[in-house]
Design a protein around this motif. Structure first.
Motif, PDB file in Angstrom:
ATOM      1  N   GLY A 232       4.709  13.520 -14.587  1.00 11.34           N
ATOM      2  CA  GLY A 232       6.042  13.433 -13.995  1.00 11.34           C
ATOM      3  C   GLY A 232       6.066  12.655 -12.696  1.00 11.34           C
ATOM      4  O   GLY A 232       6.719  13.059 -11.740  1.00 11.34           O
ATOM      5  N   MET A 233       5.313  11.573 -12.629  1.00 14.10           N
ATOM      6  CA  MET A 233       5.321  10.759 -11.410  1.00 14.10           C
ATOM      7  C   MET A 233       5.328   9.278 -11.796  1.00 14.10           C
ATOM      8  O   MET A 233       5.205   8.918 -12.949  1.00 14.10           O
ATOM      9  CB  MET A 233       4.112  11.085 -10.519  1.00 14.10           C
ATOM     10  CG  MET A 233       2.785  11.167 -11.227  1.00 14.10           C
ATOM     11  SD  MET A 233       1.942   9.589 -11.195  1.00 14.10           S
ATOM     12  CE  MET A 233       0.681   9.800 -12.423  1.00 14.10           C
ATOM     13  N   LYS A 234       5.502   8.428 -10.772  1.00 17.66           N
ATOM     14  CA  LYS A 234       5.583   6.983 -10.987  1.00 17.66           C
ATOM     15  C   LYS A 234       4.332   6.304 -10.456  1.00 17.66           C
ATOM     16  O   LYS A 234       3.917   6.552  -9.329  1.00 17.66           O
ATOM     17  CB  LYS A 234       6.791   6.412 -10.244  1.00 17.66           C
ATOM     18  CG  LYS A 234       8.094   6.675 -10.952  1.00 17.66           C
ATOM     19  CD  LYS A 234       8.366   5.567 -11.954  1.00 17.66           C
ATOM     20  CE  LYS A 234       9.347   6.027 -13.029  1.00 17.66           C
ATOM     21  NZ  LYS A 234       9.113   5.376 -14.308  1.00 17.66           N
ATOM     22  N   MET A 235       3.730   5.445 -11.260  1.00 13.04           N
ATOM     23  CA  MET A 235       2.561   4.700 -10.805  1.00 13.04           C
ATOM     24  C   MET A 235       2.901   3.220 -10.625  1.00 13.04           C
ATOM     25  O   MET A 235       2.054   2.432 -10.213  1.00 13.04           O
ATOM     26  CB  MET A 235       1.422   4.817 -11.831  1.00 13.04           C
ATOM     27  CG  MET A 235       0.940   6.240 -12.031  1.00 13.04           C
ATOM     28  SD  MET A 235      -0.277   6.369 -13.366  1.00 13.04           S
ATOM     29  CE  MET A 235      -1.752   5.761 -12.539  1.00 13.04           C
ATOM     30  N   THR A 236       4.144   2.882 -10.911  1.00 13.45           N
ATOM     31  CA  THR A 236       4.540   1.478 -10.995  1.00 13.45           C
ATOM     32  C   THR A 236       4.347   0.689  -9.710  1.00 13.45           C
ATOM     33  O   THR A 236       3.863  -0.425  -9.740  1.00 13.45           O
ATOM     34  CB  THR A 236       6.035   1.368 -11.368  1.00 13.45           C
ATOM     35  OG1 THR A 236       6.494   2.663 -11.687  1.00 13.45           O
ATOM     36  CG2 THR A 236       6.205   0.456 -12.512  1.00 13.45           C
TER      37      THR A 236
ATOM     38  N   VAL B  10      -3.129   1.252  -8.196  1.00  9.11           N
ATOM     39  CA  VAL B  10      -3.306   1.312  -9.645  1.00  9.11           C
ATOM     40  C   VAL B  10      -4.084   0.091 -10.139  1.00  9.11           C
ATOM     41  O   VAL B  10      -4.898   0.173 -11.047  1.00  9.11           O
ATOM     42  CB  VAL B  10      -1.929   1.405 -10.347  1.00  9.11           C
ATOM     43  CG1 VAL B  10      -2.089   1.359 -11.860  1.00  9.11           C
ATOM     44  CG2 VAL B  10      -1.219   2.681  -9.927  1.00  9.11           C
ATOM     45  N   ARG B  11      -3.836  -1.026  -9.475  1.00 12.52           N
ATOM     46  CA  ARG B  11      -4.517  -2.261  -9.892  1.00 12.52           C
ATOM     47  C   ARG B  11      -6.009  -2.228  -9.585  1.00 12.52           C
ATOM     48  O   ARG B  11      -6.784  -2.944 -10.190  1.00 12.52           O
ATOM     49  CB  ARG B  11      -3.877  -3.470  -9.202  1.00 12.52           C
ATOM     50  CG  ARG B  11      -2.569  -3.830  -9.855  1.00 12.52           C
ATOM     51  CD  ARG B  11      -2.184  -5.235  -9.514  1.00 12.52           C
ATOM     52  NE  ARG B  11      -1.634  -5.323  -8.178  1.00 12.52           N
ATOM     53  CZ  ARG B  11      -0.970  -6.377  -7.737  1.00 12.52           C
ATOM     54  NH1 ARG B  11      -0.809  -7.411  -8.516  1.00 12.52           N
ATOM     55  NH2 ARG B  11      -0.479  -6.403  -6.519  1.00 12.52           N
TER      56      ARG B  11
ATOM     57  N   GLY C  16     -13.096   8.049 -12.679  1.00 12.59           N
ATOM     58  CA  GLY C  16     -13.042   8.768 -11.409  1.00 12.59           C
ATOM     59  C   GLY C  16     -11.962   8.217 -10.488  1.00 12.59           C
ATOM     60  O   GLY C  16     -11.220   8.972  -9.849  1.00 12.59           O
ATOM     61  N   ASP C  17     -11.857   6.865 -10.432  1.00 10.14           N
ATOM     62  CA  ASP C  17     -10.785   6.237  -9.648  1.00 10.14           C
ATOM     63  C   ASP C  17      -9.425   6.725 -10.148  1.00 10.14           C
ATOM     64  O   ASP C  17      -8.508   6.984  -9.371  1.00 10.14           O
ATOM     65  CB  ASP C  17     -10.800   4.700  -9.788  1.00 10.14           C
ATOM     66  CG  ASP C  17     -12.076   4.067  -9.250  1.00 10.14           C
ATOM     67  OD1 ASP C  17     -12.788   4.734  -8.478  1.00 10.14           O
ATOM     68  OD2 ASP C  17     -12.348   2.899  -9.609  1.00 10.14           O
ATOM     69  N   LEU C  18      -9.329   6.807 -11.463  1.00  4.11           N
ATOM     70  CA  LEU C  18      -8.057   7.202 -12.073  1.00  4.11           C
ATOM     71  C   LEU C  18      -7.706   8.650 -11.698  1.00  4.11           C
ATOM     72  O   LEU C  18      -6.562   8.944 -11.333  1.00  4.11           O
ATOM     73  CB  LEU C  18      -8.158   7.052 -13.600  1.00  4.11           C
ATOM     74  CG  LEU C  18      -6.852   7.117 -14.382  1.00  4.11           C
ATOM     75  CD1 LEU C  18      -5.907   5.995 -13.967  1.00  4.11           C
ATOM     76  CD2 LEU C  18      -7.132   7.008 -15.890  1.00  4.11           C
ATOM     77  N   PHE C  19      -8.714   9.565 -11.763  1.00  4.01           N
ATOM     78  CA  PHE C  19      -8.469  10.964 -11.346  1.00  4.01           C
ATOM     79  C   PHE C  19      -7.902  10.976  -9.929  1.00  4.01           C
ATOM     80  O   PHE C  19      -6.937  11.675  -9.628  1.00  4.01           O
ATOM     81  CB  PHE C  19      -9.772  11.785 -11.332  1.00  4.01           C
ATOM     82  CG  PHE C  19     -10.410  11.962 -12.689  1.00  4.01           C
ATOM     83  CD1 PHE C  19      -9.642  12.006 -13.846  1.00  4.01           C
ATOM     84  CD2 PHE C  19     -11.798  12.102 -12.802  1.00  4.01           C
ATOM     85  CE1 PHE C  19     -10.239  12.178 -15.087  1.00  4.01           C
ATOM     86  CE2 PHE C  19     -12.402  12.276 -14.040  1.00  4.01           C
ATOM     87  CZ  PHE C  19     -11.625  12.310 -15.186  1.00  4.01           C
TER      88      PHE C  19
END
Lengths: 88, 498
Positions: free
Chosen positions: A55-59, A64-65, A71-74
């Protein structure tokens, strides 16, 4: 607040289900592209699946890039979820 | 049969991609499931009056502009008679609540003058808005072709600009002016609170730079492409439904149609991306892709009355003006389901034909519509639907005609409906899920589908992949052809034609 452990479990579960990956491959040091075999086309699908689940925005996030490993993603997912929950 | 490239769908994106690839020496076959090629650009005729479905006017056709350059490069431009809107051409916007009428001219300067005259207290905000749209357009390669294409197309995760609604409210107090400056949303189908300023600018900028009609309407564009494609040796097979995409060794191998198999190393799918999922064998795409494509939010649909009027003089200046009745504020796309005819638009594209004797009687009454209005009638086949559906259609059309009479004069209440298009019609004729006018919504809340897919040789195109409208769809065809050939060299050749 969502805990690190909760983030890790949920992200791992989503990656396993949505990308049909073997759970034992999903270690924090696994790289998304080389080790997990994802490509740039999968990146958008991954972001969309994670945004929905958490329920959040990563845009709008430069971070994100820069994601290379699971692990970075966590870390990014946990940070954005908690930041955006705090704003609401 | 054998080709290098099979293009599925003969709308403007498919025609553009096919023409470009044929020009590059590829053997191309276009497959169209309808009897006539051309998608939403086709015209149909009732009682001798031609009616345009999807093409009414477009920007981008002035000297040095991109659609003209692209069509010059393809070779269709010399086949077209382009009719620029005269300086007095405008979107005639009537705001229901205040009764104000604002002429939104198709020119930055005239628009600025008119808005500053009607809204003298908002002079600064008006200038800032128009300048910002121009500035943003200058960062988009389609409007500043000196820029390379790749960084713009492949940049998915950089911070996006704010929404149109946020921008307008930060700048301007008057809610009528919010509605006026938001009104280009009707040309791409995303509500002001959901669209980022870049997407808005990519439609508003060409609109404010001057718009154009084509003599003979959308059909003339289709015919020009067909003539060019015939010369290039492209085959268009109509009445052929694609049943599946053939895959060999994890690579596209062709398509299977109702008539047989066609071998090809590239397949371009121009339909709605959700419909592609059923054509591709299991195991090719991952679950995440299926979920994302299935959950895409689409634009809403339209309800259109294609009517005739006995005395064309009563249509006044409808040749170069489109009449709108809209609400005030930022919710101009919200449909009131109890009174869906409240906000309507009148447009008479056929009157722009150089020889418009019959066409001068044709008029389109348009309103927004949503699938919910017709879902209960979705049984039986086209042409054989229930009496209840026909009754609902006729009553809805009558309400719009009455409303037009109330708003713009009694003469409009005598419009005789000759054909009616509903979300069901557009779903069935144009293959758009739930009759979505502009396909996938280019919304801040989702990622639009890209051109590439995980299956080598399988490509997407169409307005959902890039931009809405005829310009968006034709440019989408160019981008897809460019991804297959080589993007920047193709872009370089196209922009040389400015």
């Amino acid at each position: 607040m969502i805990s690190e452990e909760q983030v890790r479990r949920r992200v791992t579960q989503i990656m396993a289900e949505e990308f049909e990956l073997e759970p034992e491959l999903l270690q924090p040091d696994a790289t998304l592209y080389e080790d997990l075999g994802l490509d740039s086309l999968d990146a958008v699908d991954m972001v969309v699946a994670l945004e929905k689940a958490f329920g959040m925005k990563m845009t709008d996030e430069e971070a994100v890039r820069a994601v290379r490993t699971l692990g970075d993603l966590f870390e990014v997912v946990g940070r954005l979820s908690n930041q955006q929950a705090a704003k609401e | 049969m054998k080709a290098e490239v099979v293009v599925i769908g003969s709308g403007i994106s498919g025609l553009t991609a096919a023409a470009l690839l044929a020009k590059k020496g590829r053997r191309v076959i276009i497959l169209e499931r309808n009897k006539r090629p051309g998608g939403a650009l086709k015209r149909f005729t009732r009682r001798g009056i031609p009616f345009d479905i999807g093409f009414h006017y477009s920007g981008g056709m002035g000297k040095g502009e991109i659609l003209r350059a692209l069509w010059e490069y393809i070779g269709v431009w010399p086949r077209l008679v382009v009719l620029p809107f005269p300086p007095e051409g405008n979107e005639n916007l009537r705001i229901t609540d205040s009764g104000r009428v604002i002429r939104a001219f198709f020119s930055y300067d005239r628009l600025e003058d008119e808005l500053q005259r009607v809204f003298p207290g908002e002079k600064q905000g008006i200038s800032t808005y128009l300048n910002r749209i121009r500035e943003i357009a200058n960062t988009i390669p389609f409007f500043n072709p000196d820029l390379p294409l790749t960084p713009y197309l492949h940049d998915l995760f950089s911070p996006k600009s704010i929404s149109l609604a946020q921008f307008l409210t930060s700048l301007i107090q008057d809610t009528d002016l919010h509605a006026v400056l938001s009104s280009p949303v009707f040309l791409y189908g995303v509500p002001p609170r959901e669209v980022n300023l870049t997407i808005h600018a990519s439609v508003a900028h060409p609109l404010y730079s001057g718009v154009y009609a084509i003599d003979g309407g959308g059909q003339a564009i289709v015919d020009a492409f067909l003539a060019t494609l015939a010369e290039a040796g492209v085959d268009i097979l109509t009445g052929q439904e694609v049943e599946s995409v053939l895959v060999k060794e994890n690579q596209v191998a062709g398509v299977k149609t109702s008539e047989g198999e066609i071998c090809a190393s590239h397949v371009i799918y121009t339909g709605h991306p959700t419909s592609l999922l059923d054509l591709v064998p299991d195991g090719i795409f991952r679950k995440a892709f299926y979920n994302r494509m299935r959950n895409l939010i689409n634009t809403d649909s339209m309800f259109i009355v294609f009517g005739a009027i006995d005395d064309p003089d009563t249509l006044g200046d409808l040749t170069w003006a489109n009449y709108y009745n809209i609400g005030t504020g930022l919710d101009i796309m919200n449909l009131d389901l109890r009174h869906p005819e409240k906000w309507i638009m009148i447009n008479a594209p056929g009157r722009r034909d150089s020889n418009s004797t019959g066409a001068s009687r044709g008029v389109l009454l348009i309103r927004m519509s949503v699938w919910d209005e017709v879902a209960r009638f979705d049984q039986g086949v086209q042409g054989k639907r229930s009496a209840a559906y026909r009754k609902w259609k006729a009553e809805s059309a009558d309400k719009m005609i009455e409303q037009a009479g109330r708003l713009w004069g009694n003469a409009f209440s005598r419009i005789e409906p000759l054909a009616i298009g509903t979300p069901l019609t557009f779903r069935d004729r144009l293959g758009s899920p739930m009759g979505a006018t502009y396909g996938v919504r280019h919304s801040m809340n989702q990622f639009s589908p890209g051109v590439r897919t995980r299956l080598p040789g399988l490509w997407l195109s169409g307005q959902g992949t890039l931009m809405a409208g005829i310009m968006g769809a034709s440019l989408a065809g160019m981008v897809t052809a460019g991804e297959i050939e080589s993007l920047e060299p193709l872009w370089d050749e196209v922009r040389q034609c400015r």
